[in-house]
Structure formats: C-alpha cells, structure tokens
Design a protein around this motif. Sequence first.
Motif, PDB file in Angstrom:
ATOM      1  N   SER A   1       0.862  -1.183   0.000  1.00 50.64           N
ATOM      2  CA  SER A   1       0.000   0.000   0.000  1.00 50.64           C
ATOM      3  C   SER A   1       0.896   1.229   0.000  1.00 50.64           C
TER       4      SER A   1
ATOM      5  N   GLY B   1      -5.669   7.454  -3.980  1.00 47.47           N
ATOM      6  CA  GLY B   1      -6.083   6.052  -3.979  1.00 47.47           C
ATOM      7  C   GLY B   1      -4.964   5.028  -3.926  1.00 47.47           C
TER       8      GLY B   1
ATOM      9  N   SER C   1      -5.263   2.298  -1.210  1.00 45.12           N
ATOM     10  CA  SER C   1      -6.564   1.625  -1.106  1.00 45.12           C
ATOM     11  C   SER C   1      -6.448   0.259  -0.440  1.00 45.12           C
TER      12      SER C   1
ATOM     13  N   THR D   1      -9.308  -2.755   1.784  1.00 39.42           N
ATOM     14  CA  THR D   1     -10.689  -2.963   2.213  1.00 39.42           C
ATOM     15  C   THR D   1     -10.715  -3.105   3.723  1.00 39.42           C
TER      16      THR D   1
ATOM     17  N   LEU E   1     -14.240  -0.711   0.452  1.00 45.15           N
ATOM     18  CA  LEU E   1     -13.066  -0.033  -0.101  1.00 45.15           C
ATOM     19  C   LEU E   1     -12.858   1.318   0.579  1.00 45.15           C
TER      20      LEU E   1
ATOM     21  N   CYS F   1      -9.566   4.449   1.720  1.00 47.69           N
ATOM     22  CA  CYS F   1      -8.169   4.886   1.693  1.00 47.69           C
ATOM     23  C   CYS F   1      -7.593   4.650   3.089  1.00 47.69           C
TER      24      CYS F   1
ATOM     25  N   GLY G   1      -3.043  -0.084  -5.402  1.00 50.82           N
ATOM     26  CA  GLY G   1      -4.302   0.568  -5.055  1.00 50.82           C
ATOM     27  C   GLY G   1      -5.364   0.327  -6.114  1.00 50.82           C
TER      28      GLY G   1
ATOM     29  N   ALA H   1      -8.872  -1.626  -5.537  1.00 51.61           N
ATOM     30  CA  ALA H   1     -10.113  -0.912  -5.863  1.00 51.61           C
ATOM     31  C   ALA H   1     -10.920  -1.676  -6.909  1.00 51.61           C
TER      32      ALA H   1
ATOM     33  N   ASN I   1      -8.546   6.718  -8.016  1.00 55.40           N
ATOM     34  CA  ASN I   1      -7.220   6.090  -8.138  1.00 55.40           C
ATOM     35  C   ASN I   1      -6.470   6.789  -9.260  1.00 55.40           C
TER      36      ASN I   1
ATOM     37  N   GLN J   1     -13.552   5.323  -2.503  1.00 49.36           N
ATOM     38  CA  GLN J   1     -12.880   5.055  -1.235  1.00 49.36           C
ATOM     39  C   GLN J   1     -13.425   5.969  -0.133  1.00 49.36           C
TER      40      GLN J   1
END
Lengths: 751, 160, 289
Positions: B38, B48, B51, B53, B58, B60, B107, B111, B134, C103
Amino acid sequence: MNFVANKSELKVVGTRPVRPDGIDKVTGKAMFGADLTMAGTLTGKVLRSPHAHARIVAIDASKALALPGVKAVITAADFPEISSEEAAAGDGAVNFRHMAHNVLARDKVLYEGHAVAAVAATSQAIADAAAALIEITYEVLPFVIDVEAAMADGAPLLHDDIKYNGKPSNITKRVEFKLGDADAGLAEADVVVEGRYETTAVHQGYIEPHAVIASVNPDGQTQIFASSQGQFMIRQYVSKILAMDIANIRVTPAEIGGGFGGKTLVYLEPLAVALSRKAGKPVKMVMNREEVFRATGPTSGGVMTVKIGAKKDGTITGATIDIALQAGAFPGSPVAPACMCAFACYDLKNVRASGFDVVSNRSKIAAYRAPGAPISAFGVESAMDDLATKLGMDPIALREKNAAKAGTKAAYGPVFPEIGFEQVLEAAKSHPHWSAPLGPNQGRGVATGFWFNIGGDSSASVFVNEDGTISVVSGSPDIGGSRASMAMMAAEVLGVPYEKVRPIVGDTAQIGITGMTGGSRVTFATGMATVQAAEKVVDELKKRAAMIWDISPEAVDWKDGEAVPAGANAGGFDPMPLAAIAAKAGKTGGPIGSEVSINAQGAGAGFGAHICDVEVDPETGFVKVLRYTAVQDVGRAIHPSYVEGQIQGGAVQGIGWALNEEYLYDKNGRMDNAGFLDYRVPVASDLPMIEAVVVEVPNKRHPFGVRGVGEVPIIPPLAAVGNAIKAAIGVRMHSLPMSPPKILAAIDGKA
Amino acid sequence: MSKIHVTTTVNGEPAEFLCEPQESLLDVLRDKLQLTGSKEGCGSGDCGACSITLDGRLVCSCLVLGVEAEGKTIGTIEGLANGDELHPLQRKFLEHAALQCGFCTPGLLVATKALLDANPNPTETEARFWLAGNLCRCTGYDKIIRAVMDAAAEMRGEHA
Amino acid sequence: MPRLSYAAPASVPDAIKLLAGAEGLAKVLSGGTDLLVQLRSGRTRPELIVDTKKIPGIIGIRETEDGFVIGAATSGAEIGENAALVAAYPGVVEGTNLIGSTQVQGRASLAGNLCNASPAADSVPALIAAGAVAVVVGPNGQRNVPVGQIVIAPGRTSLAKGEFILEFHLPKPKAKQSDAYLRFIPRTEMDIAVVGCGVNLTLDANGVITAACIVLGAVAPTQVVVEAAAKAIIGTKLDDAALAALDAAARAACNPITDKRGTIEFRTKIAGVLARRAAKIAYDRAGAR
C-alpha cells in the motif's frame, strides 16, 4: 549489428510479453523509494520557507537539538560553498552551485517551500516537532511570480550576479534560432496570422513522492537507495554538492513511481547524506505531496507571440515565435528546446524563434516530458489552425503542404535524414476518426508535435549463466517497462526465448555510467548498448563452439540460439545450442559475458499528430473529451503495448495541461493549490479510450529501428484540445488552462 | 497516554500492533506490519494509492486511524493473490500492460477487486467512475480499463 | 510533544461525558475523511478524538412510518445501497454519493459532511431541501434541529460543547414529491463543488408545482435556501418562463467569493444553470411518481 530492415526476420522484437518486473508490481512486492528501511534508521524532515522571497538573517536550532530523539540538524553551513560550474545533464544543463542552493537555501530563500534546514530524529513525529522548533529570522523581501512582471524594470531581483544587457536582471539569457529571413518571408505572405499565447506552470504529477534512504559510514563510504530517473545522476550531484569522492558513493536505484522529468534532479539525497554523516545512522526522507508541489519542479509557464504567413496555396513563407519562459528561482527553463521544436514539423525557408529564460520566486522548474516543446507547440499549432481557417484549407492538408521530410533543414540546425512526419499525417488523415460525424456543441481539432529523441551515455552487460540462461544488467532505471525491452532486444540477438533472459537495473557499482532515463533515450541508447553487448557474447559463443569443433571461428554462424557450421566446408557438425556451449565454458576459456559502454549517436527524430473531439457545455464551459486518437512515428516498437502506453499516458498528461492543471499563487506568493484535490490531474472518468496509432518509419542508426516514444505524445494535445474547443464554440482560447470559467467567459464574450 | 494495543485481521491472518492515536492505518500497515504494497501518494484521500478494504468496504488507509482497525478485517494488495496463483486481475493487468511505473497499481487492483465484488459486470463508464479516486499518471487509464473489463469478463466465465 | 487521546465509547452517555469533559479541543470521529486530513496538515490539533461508530444505531438506515432515520455515521456507500432511500430521496442520495471517491464513500458520513461546515458540502443542500432534521444529543439532553440550522459559518456549527449528531430524520415523501442535486466541478469526479444545488418539489395531479425548496451550496458562507426561487416556480409546470425566473432568483441569491475553485461571476452564473437543471430533474421524478 546492422539495421534489420525486414521486420518479419524479428522473432521477439514486436511481440508483447509480460514484463519481467510485472509480478513484483502487481503483488506489492516491488521496492519503491519509501519502502526500504535499514536497522537504526532515523527519519529526516525538511524545514521550508513560508516566504516567497526573504533574506535569512539567523538560524537558531538549539531548541530543536535539545528535543529528545533529535540526532542532527543541518543548514547551508553544513554544505561546502561551491563555485558556479555548468555541466550537461539530460536534455539541458545544470549549474551545481545553483543546485546546491536549491537543495538548501544559502543567505536567501527564493520561493515558498525552499528548504532552509533539515533535521534527523528517531521518529517522524519528533522530526516534525523538531523542525517546528528551528527558529529562522527572515528579512522578508518583495517577490515576483509572473514571467512578464519579473522581466519588467524595477522588478524585485532574485540574484545579484545575473545581468542582462549589462544590467542586473531576472532575465538570465536570450536564445535565438533562425533560418533565412523571417520578416522578409512574412512580408511575402498573402495571409498572416498572429497571436499571443500563455501557458501556466504544470507539475509532472508522478504519484510517488520523492524518497531516499542514505547511510554514511565513518570511512566516508555511502549507500543511497532512492527513487530517481538516474542513479548515476544522484551519485554525481551528491558528490558535487557535498564534495565527496564518487567512489565512496554507491547509489541503488529503487523502483521509481513515475518521473516524467521531475526526478532528474536531487532534492532530498544530499540532505539525507549530510544528516546521516552528522548523526552516524541511516536517514530516511520522504516528501509529502504538499512538498512535492511546493518544492519540486513543475515545468515552465510562459508567454509567447507567434506569427505565421502563407501564400494562398498554403505555402508558409515566414514564421516567428518570441517566447519568455519561467525558470523558477534559478536559471534553466527549457526555452532553447521550446524554440528549437517550435517549427521543426515544417519545411520553412524563413523562420526565427527567440526566447528569454527568466527567474522568479517560484520553485525551480524541472524537466517535464519533451521540455519546452508542448509550450511552443501550443502557440504554433493554434496559429496553424487559425491559418488553415483563414486560408479555407483542411488543417491536415495545410500541414502536409509544409511538412518536414528527409532533406529538410530545420531552423535549429540539422538536415533531417529519413523521418516519418508525412506518414504520420497520412495516417491521421485516413483514420476514420478524422471523417467521423460530430453532434451539436462538438468540435474536432488536430495538432502535431516534434521531439529530437536523444542518445548519450549508456551501459549494459550481458552474461551467459551456467545453464545457458542470460542475465542482462543495464544502468537505466525502468519507469515504464524498459527491462522488458532490454530483455527482448538481447533475446533477439542471442536467438533465445525472452523468458530465458532476465534483466535487472544495476546500481552504480555494478554497471558502467549511464545517463538518465529521459528524453526518450533508453530504448534507443541503452538498447543499443544491450544489443552490442549481446553481439559480443554471440561472437564469444561462436569462438567457443569453434574451439570445441576445432575449426576457425569465422566458420561458425549463429542462428536461432545455436552455433552452426557456416557451410559445407566448415564441417558436418550438429548445431550446438547456447546451453551446451555454456556448460563447457569452464573448459573453453571461462565465463562468457560482455559489458558495453557507449555514447549512442544517431537518435531519430519523432513526430506525432493528434486528433481530438470535444463537447462543450455552452452554459457552463465544461469540456468533455469525447474521442482521442494519437498517431506517432516511433521508428520501431520493441514492445508495442508499452509503446502505446507511452503515447496514451503522454496524451492524457497533455489533456490535463490543456484543460485544468495549473499552479495558482495567492497574494503572498504562496502556492494556493498544493494537493491533488485542487491541482486537477485527469481522473479515469474524465477520459475516453485513447487510441494510439503506431507508425513505424525505422531509424536506420538503431539495429531494430528505434526512435524513441515517450516525449512526443505530450506535445500536440494542448493545441489539439484548443483547436477542438475553437471548432466547438467558435472562439480561440489563447490561455491555458482552458478551464470552464475561461471558456464560459469566452462564449459570453462572443455573444 | 501510552500507545494503544490493536488486534485485527489482515489478509485473513490475525495481527496485532501498538500505535499512537494519530497514526494512520496506512502508516501502521507500512511501518509496523511491513506491508509496504500500500503506497502513500498524497496522504489526503485524493490518489487512492493506499486503497485497502476494511470489513469488505473499499477505503483509503490514509484516512483511517490505526486504532480504528480494532476488531476489523483488513484486505491489502498482499492478500490479492491466492498463494502463488495470481488473481485474474493481476494477470490481466500484466497481459494488458496496464501498468508502467507500478506505483498506483496496488491501489488500483484493490479498488478494482472491490468493484467486481460489488458489480461483476460493470460498464466502461461504471468502471471509470468507480476508479476515479485512483490516480494514474503513466497510462492515461486506457490499458487499465481494458484490463479491468477483460478480467471481469473472464471472471464471469465468458472466456471459456 | 502534544499528546492526543482516542476513545471509542459504546453508548451515547459515555460519548457525551467524554466530549463534555475534555479540557481542550475534542473532535468527533465518524468517517474521518475530513478529520484525518485536518489532523495531518495540523489545521486541527485536538487533545481528544471520540470515535462514535461503536454507539448502537449510529450506523444504519431505518424506514419508519414517518420516513427514514439515517444514523449519523452511516457511510455514503451504505446510503447509496439502500434501495428504499434511493427511491424516496434520489437527490439526497446523489448529493451524498458525490462526496469524494469510491474510497471516501466507504467512510464519509452525513454528520461529518455537515459538521465540517463547508459551504460546498455536497450532501447538505438536498438534505435541507428535504426538510431533514438532525437529532443532536448532548449534556443537556436531546434536541431536534433542522439541518439548515446546524452550520452557522464556514467551519463553525451551532453544536455546543459536548454535543454531537446521533441521527437524521427524513420525512416520508408526499405523493408526487421528489428531489435532485447537481453540482458543478471542472473534472467529472474528485473535486469540491464550485456550485451545488438541491431542489425538492411537490406537484399536484396536474403537474403544477405546489411546494418547492431550492438550496444552493458554495455561493455564500453557508448553504442558501432561495425562497424567491421557490416562489418563482410554485404554481407553474416549470415552463420556460418559470425556469428563467428560477435562474434569475438563484443568481440573485448568490453572495460568493472568488477563490481557487471559481470566480464570483462564474459561480453566480452556474448557480442559475444548476437550479434550472436540477429543478427539471426533480420535476420529472416527481411527475413520474
């Protein structure tokens, strides 16, 4: 190796294999600049100027140093004072004294965000707190942001030692390129168009902020792991700025999260080294996004006047461009390439391009994809569109009428060898996009672009492993898939499958000096070094086979990865595969490998033509890009997917430049939009698919015909979008970005 | 106040860490759990690159506090492949050359996975709007969108 | 080194006690998409963060006899996935779903968007137009506050120390009532509204507008309820003359600033355009009911 004219002879070049570093990059394993940590690493933090222009009266770091966890503070006093020295670098020149003063301000801060001091501490939180405790006493000075204001009499002066026409000035130089007599040519014209155009500073916008980790040992040996467009660049610049022996500096190129020219300079690296030297521990420094915007280079904004005259049949009789570009706080805008590229698409007898390089209180500009060329092309290609309108000619036909071709003498000096501009125009004209119907409030524009493409210093080595697989090392950081193209070219020469060749990017101790990844040079120049190294390996493999067969090396041919007897006279031996020769290497003279360092010459110029359709909302000025086609002569595509990707990415950066990207300053000379929220780069939903049309007019000075691809695609979009908007609303936009408020004002002004 | 002890689940494995209240989950993932896939591109939720989960949603990770991970289930790029078998999205990104520098790629993959979990059959427009947060500066998004659409088709079994 | 504390109380009284008892600045954390950005940039330096998401009922949507109850910390994504709410209040949902990226939608909440107190907040105009009420809890008990009375100036709310929003109540829409929200941004996503406009309309059986509320965002220090705009279209079938009067009334209500996101002239003109366009969408939706 001779130029391979027949594409069908190529087995690997022109295919689309998965890149060798791909799995690391889709699984999160790839190590970018901020991803590495060494034992005992300290965190570095830069204290930056809040003022656009001020004298540094005093720096008191005592409170910061007293904070527990703070291990070192540095200021310009920790840097040697070095003399003014220019050196060639990539597309332009650098001055190490200026560079040092940009890395850490000495005496004066010249822009908001200019680094004044740096601190290393045991955590980010402590480093942040310590930086805030460093007390700087400033004498605030008047500042100047805009290029014309900076050129005006009485403007605040940034540097004592810059003079123009004998007087202290912010103008650092004037350049001029000419051919024939432009004024006489304009006087012969039946039709003349003239316009003034403005562009704003735009940032490269790489998603990865600058990051470095440096470790200095007591004996001076220094390790640097950093994200950049050139590990050798970092080594050289750190050595100059900190007066260190180059042999003591080893720079390992981290994976780089985009550069586009913006990572061709040092910002953090000398600071991290100086802090590590003082603290005796590794120091890691990572910029935040705001620092990237405030303190690293965007490209220039500028103003220009363009004049083009033509006969009724469209023949251009004369053309001029006069341009002034912001350099930022230190000299060095891309005004020369802006002038050189301005009219290079055209075969003109009478042309003059002149420009000023102007300093002002902005962060020092850095290279950005085809530095300078998109700026001048915005003016010239907008004017060409107006000329076509005035002549009642199709805009592609006007360009065809005046197209540069083999034998054309460019205003900047050379006579073009075989180039592909006419083929590019033909491909654009015959593309279905050019004749597709348009709806209400829609418009179509076309514009073209030229970039030199460059060669230069490159090194590569090719090693045959014991099992016959191949290792390739090059000195070029891989920003967009160059490991794949190096492996492909080596595989092609050696006649082995692509998967048997594994490439890496070497650190500064593993491979010979290699210039930066930039200027569209890597596939051409480093590719040439790779090809030559692979050829030397082939020669050696043939020698070894000859030795085993006990025949003359000249009697051995290399075909599809095997040594074969050259003919009946050479003897009746079965082909000997590379792996078999490798297995016997120990008995035939030892390991097989070759390193080649070259200064690659013979880069082939690149041309592109872009077609853009937009729809403009007449009530809001909102512009939607409906369709976009980018045609470009790339010479020959080694890996077509990554060639297309360069074209698509460059085009979209150009679309962003055209529509919404800009540096905004407040009344105190501070950047007002230093984040991705208000510095508006294109997002996925802003765009249609970008159709890349690859034209291949090979460059015969590269074995596989490579010209280069990355720079050209950012040049045409500014005017292509502007010309489309003109077609949609009937008004010429003279100023970038062509944002909704400006477009709405233009529409309302017309009404 | 001392550091806060947090117990959470990352990519199906239990994880715990100590963090300061103001530390972001992104910093925790990268600095404390050594999950550097990440990325931080902006730290403000605008790019993004970080990103992940969080309980299947989802987000940031730069806009989540580390302490908020308590009792939650976190998914990162490091958990996308099934052992040594790449996720179809990862394969399609490679086949379509949907990455150049690769910095935004983790990311984008996280996503996109969330997109296809929510909507296995997105239109191009839906994919583009879902992924608008993103940023990619290299590709112009063309090959990314092609890879997403192709992977979605494959995952729906349309390539059989 | 300044120290920050974090607490995640599991009940309303505990949360109130923490917020009311803090000596320095205490901030409520719901989605965090504004708060974390402000923390990081140093624009806010609280001594206490109270994460309200563990309070029962503060996340989620309930349909009641009177309408809808939306938990204050419910994310935009959850709001967008609630089919009944989308059907009843498409404008409220589209405004909420325009906040940030996918997001950000995973976290951003109505209470956060409202209490950040930006004149450009995308969820607020349609909430005000819908007559939404915020249920505010605090040391002095509970009070119901119309959403339009929460924000009093950029960055400032009418909430007292120790108070926070627990939930929002949206009335049950009448027959032939619907809404819409439009905003203008230079890109297609990811920007702060240059202008936003929420419109809520009720029609009679003949398609004549009987009630209207038009609310503009980002054209004044707080959201503006444009009563003159409502008057301009009530009693009409939103014909061209009504739309022109609506446009003029919306423009007349603007008191914007020029900043990096837009000029006074641009914002004013766009306010009229969006009011017309949003009204047409709301009118069509109401008519289709």
